[in-house]
Design a protein around this motif. Sequence first.
Motif: not given
Length: 472
Positions: A305-313
């Motif tokens: 879930a954190q990685g998903n956000e980082l993928f965007e960030a």
Amino acid sequence: MTKAWLCRIFTLGLTVAGTAAWGEELWEERALKSHVDQTLYSGKLDTQTLEELIGRGETLFKAKFTALDGVGRPMATQAIIPTKRKRLQEKQFHRTAGLDANSCASCHNDPIVGGAGDFSVNVFVSEGFDNADFDTTDPQFSNERNTNHLMGAGLVELLAREMTADLHAIRRDTLRDARRSAEPQTRELVTKGVDFGKITASPDGILDLRETEGIDDDLVIRPFGQKGVMTSLRQFTINALNHHHGMQAEERFGARWTGENDFDEDGVSGEITAGDISALVAWQATRPPPAQNNPDNPEWREAAAQGNELFEAIGCSGCHIKALPLETLLFQDPGPLDAAGTLRQGEAQSPLTYDLALLAWARTLPRNAQKQIMVPLFSDLKRHSMTDRQVATLGNELLSQRFVERNVFQTSELWGIGSTAPYGHRGDLSTLDEVIRAHGGEGRESRDTYIALSGNEKSALIAFLKTLVIPE
């Protein structure tokens, strides 16, 4: 002794013509017991007929073709345009110039049939007009490529068709407006949120394409191949059959285009019919797409879930767009963009049409507020420069392919990436961390941002990518 006879010396009572001396026995060494009759599959297919055609395609995809079927191209090269050799090929199988596989499934098999391939099944891509025979892996002779998976391939082609139609409409309207206004007109080439630059039309009909980005001058999205040079599954299939197996499709290598029924002079004519190609296309076009796994492990779920956000960030989703909208699941074969050397819509008695919505997996695809199908391929189907002077790992090719610069590649589709190591165009990067660090050129900023992340953040991004899998 003729060239065909030189290439057809068999034992066990088999004749040069490719039939068993004792007749058609169950144990006769032929992979293709019969060809698919194109006339039996026309118009819009119902579920039962589609399933039958898919089954025929799966049989062909898994078939280990033999000399009786027409394996080999002793007097033809691997070129996509029918090209004769200057001299007889001494050996049929070569890991470099081909033949290099017994069946389609020989390479597309990881983690399931239709999947990707290990480094051991890399292919060597060259245009085939010069240096048709070479016995070196030196990149000055060919480009070494890892095998991509085919899951969700029908959805990819449908997206490319719709995007191409959008771009062609923009071009048509720009030319019309310039003519009507007697003034130059400039338009943005944007389709499904992907920006392909600009075009400028003059009142006299001259089109300035110098500001286009990541696409050919004809504004056709070519979604297959790591350089984005193959228009359709039909074109891809015909090319691959000739290159890897020496199985030549009548619609390209037959009498219509070459004046010969046995262009490769191997003693077998009619090796692959239009119906056979249609069956192979149907099987590939109906492969279920990869999925996002929801890990049982709670720590993995939290990290993903954190990685998903980082993928965007950090900007990965700028090119690896998580999902593109699709208007329709109706697949036509031949398609609207197939060109000479493949069966075309005007040449088919009635183009096949099948609705991918009939397939169980299609019901799992999400839709947006406009009722469009969201295809989660993690790509923009656009070409990008992937190297610079400091980061040049992915610039491992010395030959341009179809006039695409050597360091330019189409954005890799990340769906299924958790199941398809190794990585990179050559398949020589063993981890996701390595291939992210290899991004130069247009991917450099995101790569540098990734490197600056903490160890836990990098791990979280990898955890997310590892949830994008091919279900087994």
